[in-house]
Scaffold this motif. Sequence first.
Motif, short mmCIF file in Angstrom:
data_model
loop_
_atom_site.label_atom_id
_atom_site.label_comp_id
_atom_site.label_asym_id
_atom_site.label_seq_id
_atom_site.Cartn_x
_atom_site.Cartn_y
_atom_site.Cartn_z
N LEU A 49 -38.88 32.28 121.15
CA LEU A 49 -37.57 32.73 120.70
C LEU A 49 -36.44 32.04 121.46
O LEU A 49 -35.44 31.64 120.88
CB LEU A 49 -37.46 34.25 120.86
CG LEU A 49 -36.18 34.90 120.37
CD1 LEU A 49 -36.01 34.69 118.87
CD2 LEU A 49 -36.17 36.37 120.72
N VAL A 50 -36.61 31.85 122.77
CA VAL A 50 -35.60 31.17 123.58
C VAL A 50 -35.44 29.73 123.12
O VAL A 50 -34.31 29.24 122.97
CB VAL A 50 -35.97 31.24 125.08
CG1 VAL A 50 -35.14 30.28 125.90
CG2 VAL A 50 -35.82 32.66 125.59
N VAL A 51 -36.54 29.03 122.89
CA VAL A 51 -36.47 27.63 122.43
C VAL A 51 -35.82 27.56 121.05
O VAL A 51 -35.01 26.68 120.78
CB VAL A 51 -37.87 27.00 122.43
CG1 VAL A 51 -37.89 25.66 121.72
CG2 VAL A 51 -38.38 26.86 123.86
N ALA A 52 -36.16 28.49 120.17
CA ALA A 52 -35.57 28.49 118.82
C ALA A 52 -34.06 28.71 118.88
O ALA A 52 -33.30 28.01 118.21
CB ALA A 52 -36.24 29.56 117.96
N VAL A 53 -33.63 29.66 119.70
CA VAL A 53 -32.19 29.91 119.82
C VAL A 53 -31.49 28.71 120.44
O VAL A 53 -30.41 28.32 120.01
CB VAL A 53 -31.94 31.20 120.65
CG1 VAL A 53 -30.48 31.33 121.04
CG2 VAL A 53 -32.39 32.41 119.87
N TYR A 54 -32.10 28.08 121.43
CA TYR A 54 -31.51 26.90 122.06
C TYR A 54 -31.39 25.75 121.06
O TYR A 54 -30.36 25.07 121.02
CB TYR A 54 -32.36 26.47 123.25
CG TYR A 54 -31.86 25.21 123.91
CD1 TYR A 54 -30.74 25.24 124.73
CD2 TYR A 54 -32.49 24.00 123.70
CE1 TYR A 54 -30.27 24.09 125.33
CE2 TYR A 54 -32.03 22.84 124.29
CZ TYR A 54 -30.92 22.89 125.11
OH TYR A 54 -30.45 21.75 125.69
N CYS A 55 -32.42 25.55 120.24
CA CYS A 55 -32.36 24.46 119.26
C CYS A 55 -31.31 24.72 118.19
O CYS A 55 -30.62 23.80 117.76
CB CYS A 55 -33.73 24.28 118.62
SG CYS A 55 -34.95 23.56 119.73
N VAL A 56 -31.19 25.95 117.75
CA VAL A 56 -30.22 26.27 116.71
C VAL A 56 -28.80 26.14 117.23
O VAL A 56 -27.92 25.58 116.58
CB VAL A 56 -30.47 27.69 116.15
CG1 VAL A 56 -29.32 28.14 115.28
CG2 VAL A 56 -31.77 27.71 115.37
N THR A 57 -28.54 26.64 118.43
CA THR A 57 -27.18 26.58 118.96
C THR A 57 -26.87 25.26 119.63
O THR A 57 -25.71 24.92 119.79
CB THR A 57 -26.95 27.72 119.98
OG1 THR A 57 -27.89 27.56 121.05
CG2 THR A 57 -27.11 29.07 119.34
N GLY A 58 -27.85 24.48 119.99
CA GLY A 58 -27.63 23.22 120.69
C GLY A 58 -27.07 22.13 119.81
O GLY A 58 -26.45 21.19 120.30
N HIS A 59 -27.25 22.20 118.49
CA HIS A 59 -26.79 21.15 117.60
C HIS A 59 -25.29 21.20 117.35
O HIS A 59 -24.71 20.24 116.90
CB HIS A 59 -27.54 21.22 116.26
CG HIS A 59 -28.99 20.93 116.40
ND1 HIS A 59 -29.47 19.70 116.77
CD2 HIS A 59 -30.07 21.72 116.27
CE1 HIS A 59 -30.78 19.73 116.83
NE2 HIS A 59 -31.18 20.96 116.53
N ASP A 60 -24.64 22.30 117.63
CA ASP A 60 -23.21 22.42 117.37
C ASP A 60 -22.36 21.85 118.49
O ASP A 60 -21.15 21.80 118.38
CB ASP A 60 -22.83 23.89 117.15
CG ASP A 60 -23.44 24.41 115.87
OD1 ASP A 60 -23.75 23.58 115.00
OD2 ASP A 60 -23.61 25.63 115.76
N ARG A 61 -22.92 21.39 119.57
CA ARG A 61 -22.15 20.93 120.72
C ARG A 61 -21.44 19.61 120.46
O ARG A 61 -20.35 19.37 120.93
CB ARG A 61 -23.05 20.79 121.94
CG ARG A 61 -23.53 22.11 122.44
CD ARG A 61 -24.34 21.95 123.67
NE ARG A 61 -24.87 23.25 124.09
CZ ARG A 61 -25.75 23.41 125.00
NH1 ARG A 61 -26.24 22.37 125.64
NH2 ARG A 61 -26.17 24.61 125.32
#
Length: 80
Positions: A49-61
């Motif tokens: 779950l942590v990796v999934a949230v990081y991947c989803v939110t990491g692309h908007d940077r």
Amino acid sequence: DPRGLYVCETGGQRKSLQVHYRMCQNCIEVDAPTISGIVIADVVATLFLVVAVYCVTGHDRGHTSRASDRQNLIANELYQ
């Protein structure tokens, strides 16, 4: 089934004990491997779950907003 009347006789004295209790009909026994399996599965699911949230939110940077694009176009002398 341990329910029933228990009697203890010592030195001419007799003591009795009546035991009543309800047994669990739908209970399961949980041993150490089962508990460790549940804990390991919980940790793996949390990491996923942590990796999934990081991947989803990491692309908007890396994206800039459209307002900053418009400001750059307006500031350019060629378009004025």
